[in-house]
Design a protein around this motif. Structure first.
Motif, PDB file in Angstrom:
ATOM      1  N   ASP A 120       0.857  -1.181   0.000  1.00 36.97           N
ATOM      2  CA  ASP A 120       0.000   0.000   0.000  1.00 36.97           C
ATOM      3  C   ASP A 120       0.897   1.236   0.000  1.00 36.97           C
ATOM      4  OD1 ASP A 120      -2.189   1.683   0.149  1.00 36.97           O
ATOM      5  OD2 ASP A 120      -3.199   0.501   1.681  1.00 36.97           O
ATOM      6  N   LYS A 123      -1.025   7.579   2.495  1.00 39.62           N
ATOM      7  CA  LYS A 123      -2.172   8.298   1.943  1.00 39.62           C
ATOM      8  C   LYS A 123      -2.231   9.761   2.377  1.00 39.62           C
ATOM      9  CE  LYS A 123      -5.103   4.200   1.372  1.00 39.62           C
ATOM     10  NZ  LYS A 123      -4.138   3.174   1.780  1.00 39.62           N
ATOM     11  N   ASN A 124      -1.629  10.068   3.518  1.00 34.98           N
ATOM     12  CA  ASN A 124      -1.654  11.440   4.022  1.00 34.98           C
ATOM     13  C   ASN A 124      -0.218  11.896   4.264  1.00 34.98           C
ATOM     14  OD1 ASN A 124      -2.040  13.880   5.268  1.00 34.98           O
ATOM     15  ND2 ASN A 124      -3.510  13.124   6.788  1.00 34.98           N
ATOM     16  N   HIS A 169      -1.665  -2.065   4.961  1.00 30.96           N
ATOM     17  CA  HIS A 169      -2.721  -1.057   4.918  1.00 30.96           C
ATOM     18  C   HIS A 169      -2.683  -0.219   6.194  1.00 30.96           C
ATOM     19  CE1 HIS A 169      -4.315  -2.873   1.366  1.00 30.96           C
ATOM     20  NE2 HIS A 169      -4.707  -3.970   1.963  1.00 30.96           N
ATOM     21  N   ASP A 210       0.340   5.432   8.777  1.00 34.75           N
ATOM     22  CA  ASP A 210       0.501   5.971   7.433  1.00 34.75           C
ATOM     23  C   ASP A 210       1.955   5.907   6.982  1.00 34.75           C
ATOM     24  OD1 ASP A 210      -1.169   6.846   5.418  1.00 34.75           O
ATOM     25  OD2 ASP A 210      -0.705   8.955   5.730  1.00 34.75           O
TER      26      ASP A 210
END
Length: 216
Positions: A120, A123-124, A169, A210
Motif C-alpha cells: 500500500d 495516503k496522508n 494497509h 501511514d
C-alpha cells in the motif's frame, strides 16, 4: 538365562525408542501440503485477504510476504485451545481457523509468505514527519520506544519475532494499535504492544500507520 532375558529386554526397548524417534522425526519432516493451502487460500481466504494474500479491503491485512512463523501464530491464536477462549478474539477468524489442523495452518502460512507483496502507499503526506519521528526515535519524554527497534528501520520486521509492517494497509495498522491500546487485542508477548500503544495519542497512531504503509 537372566542375562539373556535382560539383553533381549534392553534390545526391544532400544528398538521401540528408535522407532518412536524415527516416527517423530518423520512426522516433523513431513512435507507441507502447499497445493491444499493454495486451494484453501483461493476458496476461503480470498474473500478477505485476496487469493495471493494481497488484500484489497483496507481493514483486512495483506498477508503476502509476511513471515510464516507470525502467520502460524496468529492462526493458532484465533483458535480455542483445550476448551479455553481463543487468545485473539475475532468471531470471523475464529470460525475460519477452527477447522484447520496444525499442518493446515503451517502450510497456509508458508503459502502466503511465498506470495509477492503488493504494498500500500502513504495516503496522508502530512503525517510523514510525525510518523517518521515516532518510527525512528519514539518519544523518550513519555517512554515511547521507536517502532524501528522491533520492526526495523524499513519496516521489514524480524523473522519469527516481529512482523513485517512495510506496505501494510494503514487502516489495518491503526485498528490494531487501537485494539492493543484499549486492551481488546491481548496476544502480544509480555504485553509489549499494549505497553507501547497506551502511550500513543490518536494523531501518533495515524501518523505511524501511514508512515509504515510507505516503507519499503
Amino acid at each position: 538365562m537372566i542375562k539373556r532375558k535382560l539383553f533381549l529386554s534392553l534390545a526391544l526397548a532400544s528398538h521401540f525408542v528408535c522407532q518412536t524417534v524415527t516416527a517423530t522425526e518423520t512426522a516433523k519432516a513431513a512435507p507441507l501440503d502447499l497445493a491444499k493451502a493454495k486451494q484453501t487460500a483461493e476458496q476461503v481466504c480470498a474473500a478477505c485477504h485476496g487469493a495471493d494474500g494481497n488484500s484489497i479491503i483496507a481493514i483486512n491485512p495483506s498477508l503476502a510476504g509476511q513471515f510464516p512463523e507470525y502467520l502460524t501464530k496468529q492462526l493458532a491464536n484465533f483458535k480455542s485451545q483445550n476448551g479455553k477462549p481463543a487468545e485473539r478474539n475475532n468471531p470471523v477468524m475464529s470460525g475460519m481457523a477452527a477447522p484447520l489442523s496444525d499442518a493446515d495452518m503451517k502450510a497456509l502460512a508458508v503459502y502466503f509468505s511465498q506470495q509477492k507483496a503488493k504494498p500500500d502507499l502513504t495516503k496522508n503526506k502530512a503525517n510523514i514527519a510525525l510518523g517518521q519521528k515516532i518510527w525512528r526515535a519514539g518519544d523518550a519524554s513519555k517512554g515511547l520506544p521507536a517502532c524501528a527497534g522491533c520492526h526495523g528501520a524499513a519496516g521489514a520486521g524480524i523473522p519469527a519475532q516481529f512482523p513485517r509492517l512495510s506496505g501494510q494497509h494503514p487502516e489495518y495498522i491503526e485498528a490494531q494499535l487501537r485494539s492493543f491500546r484499549d486492551n481488546v487485542r491481548t496476544n502480544d508477548a509480555n504485553g509489549a504492544m499494549r505497553t507501547i500503544a497506551i502511550r500513543m495519542t490518536e494523531p501518533e497512531i495515524k501518523a505511524v500507520a501511514d508512515y509504515a504503509a510507505g516503507l519499503r
